[in-house]
Scaffold this motif. Structure first.
Motif, PDB file in Angstrom:
ATOM      1  N   ALA A  37       0.867  -1.183   0.000  1.00 35.88           N
ATOM      2  CA  ALA A  37       0.000   0.000   0.000  1.00 35.88           C
ATOM      3  C   ALA A  37       0.898   1.225   0.000  1.00 35.88           C
ATOM      4  O   ALA A  37       1.863   1.312   0.761  1.00 35.88           O
ATOM      5  N   GLY A  61      -5.887   9.798  -9.297  1.00 36.10           N
ATOM      6  CA  GLY A  61      -7.317   9.771  -9.009  1.00 36.10           C
ATOM      7  C   GLY A  61      -8.123   8.963 -10.006  1.00 36.10           C
ATOM      8  O   GLY A  61      -9.243   8.529  -9.703  1.00 36.10           O
ATOM      9  N   LYS A  63      -7.219   6.065 -11.176  1.00 43.97           N
ATOM     10  CA  LYS A  63      -6.978   4.632 -10.965  1.00 43.97           C
ATOM     11  C   LYS A  63      -8.024   4.062 -10.002  1.00 43.97           C
ATOM     12  O   LYS A  63      -8.353   4.676  -8.997  1.00 43.97           O
ATOM     13  N   ARG A  64      -8.532   2.872 -10.335  1.00 46.68           N
ATOM     14  CA  ARG A  64      -9.571   2.238  -9.516  1.00 46.68           C
ATOM     15  C   ARG A  64      -9.114   1.928  -8.105  1.00 46.68           C
ATOM     16  O   ARG A  64      -9.908   1.947  -7.174  1.00 46.68           O
ATOM     17  N   VAL A  65      -7.838   1.633  -7.950  1.00 42.37           N
ATOM     18  CA  VAL A  65      -7.341   1.215  -6.636  1.00 42.37           C
ATOM     19  C   VAL A  65      -6.994   2.391  -5.726  1.00 42.37           C
ATOM     20  O   VAL A  65      -6.683   2.202  -4.557  1.00 42.37           O
ATOM     21  N   VAL A  66      -7.056   3.592  -6.250  1.00 43.96           N
ATOM     22  CA  VAL A  66      -6.694   4.767  -5.459  1.00 43.96           C
ATOM     23  C   VAL A  66      -7.898   5.249  -4.666  1.00 43.96           C
ATOM     24  O   VAL A  66      -9.002   5.388  -5.196  1.00 43.96           O
ATOM     25  N   ARG A  67      -7.676   5.504  -3.392  1.00 45.20           N
ATOM     26  CA  ARG A  67      -8.700   6.057  -2.507  1.00 45.20           C
ATOM     27  C   ARG A  67      -8.176   7.370  -1.973  1.00 45.20           C
ATOM     28  O   ARG A  67      -7.066   7.435  -1.457  1.00 45.20           O
ATOM     29  N   ARG A  68      -8.977   8.396  -2.110  1.00 44.42           N
ATOM     30  CA  ARG A  68      -8.570   9.714  -1.620  1.00 44.42           C
ATOM     31  C   ARG A  68      -9.370  10.041  -0.364  1.00 44.42           C
ATOM     32  O   ARG A  68     -10.601   9.948  -0.362  1.00 44.42           O
ATOM     33  N   LEU A  69      -8.656  10.399   0.677  1.00 47.64           N
ATOM     34  CA  LEU A  69      -9.287  10.785   1.936  1.00 47.64           C
ATOM     35  C   LEU A  69      -8.899  12.225   2.244  1.00 47.64           C
ATOM     36  O   LEU A  69      -7.706  12.526   2.339  1.00 47.64           O
ATOM     37  N   GLU A  70      -9.866  13.077   2.388  1.00 52.53           N
ATOM     38  CA  GLU A  70      -9.574  14.460   2.767  1.00 52.53           C
ATOM     39  C   GLU A  70      -9.787  14.584   4.261  1.00 52.53           C
ATOM     40  O   GLU A  70     -10.868  14.280   4.768  1.00 52.53           O
TER      41      GLU A  70
END
Length: 178
Positions: A37, A61, A63-70
């Motif tokens: 990860a 952003g 990419k399917r595997v990318v998760r963005r947390l603000e």
């Protein structure tokens, strides 16, 4: 045999140079089945219109595997919990309120304001850092001043030449501990 997962954490990538951004791109493009990860942090407020990280963030952003947390600033109860964890016990409600108001919920600023330990809470992070440096020995403060003037990195030879070799090791240790 299944291997333990690996987390690679790169913080403050808004300051990353070209080579570091290239490495991030390479990893994002090539990590597929590995149990790895990649956790990246950056400050959105640091990304002006032409900032080179904007393109990379946009590409990641998609990419399917990318998760963005603000992450939002800490609220008052979160600041209270952070301070209690730092103090290893209860912290006065008045102090929590003042630190929350001054820090704007920024966890780093909360910690620095608490560490400054003054009744008069400084107005800026620069004042907080200055208050902490003021508690150091003259030699340790000199090491930090020289290092800051050198841009954050300085060789031992240069540091010894400017600060003097006498008790340099102790001064560096004190500065690092602080």
């Amino acid at each position: 045999q299944e291997r333990e997962p690996l987390a690679i954490v790169l913080e403050d990538i808004h300051w990353a140079d070209r080579s570091s951004r290239d490495l991030i791109e390479f990893l994002a493009r090539n990590l597929r089945t590995q149990r790895i990860a990649l956790l990246l942090t950056y400050r959105t407020g640091e990304l002006g219109p032409g900032h080179p990280l904007r393109r990379l963030v946009a590409e990641l952003g998609r990419k399917r595997v990318v998760r963005r947390l603000e992450l939002l600033p800490l609220d008052r109860p979160d600041v209270a919990r952070q301070l209690e964890a730092i103090a290893d016990g209860p912290v006065a409600a008045r102090q929590v309120e003042r630190i929350h108001a001054r820090s704007g919920g920024n966890p780093f600023f909360v910690e620095e304001l608490y560490a400054a330990g003054t009744e008069d809470i400084p107005a800026t992070l620069a004042e907080v850092v200055a208050a902490r440096v003021a508690r150091l020995s003259r030699a340790a403060a000199s090491v930090l001043t020289i290092t800051a003037a050198a841009g954050g990195r300085v060789s031992h030879e240069v540091l010894a030449g400017v600060a003097g070799d006498e008790q340099l090791g102790a001064a560096v240790r004190e500065a690092l501990d602080a």
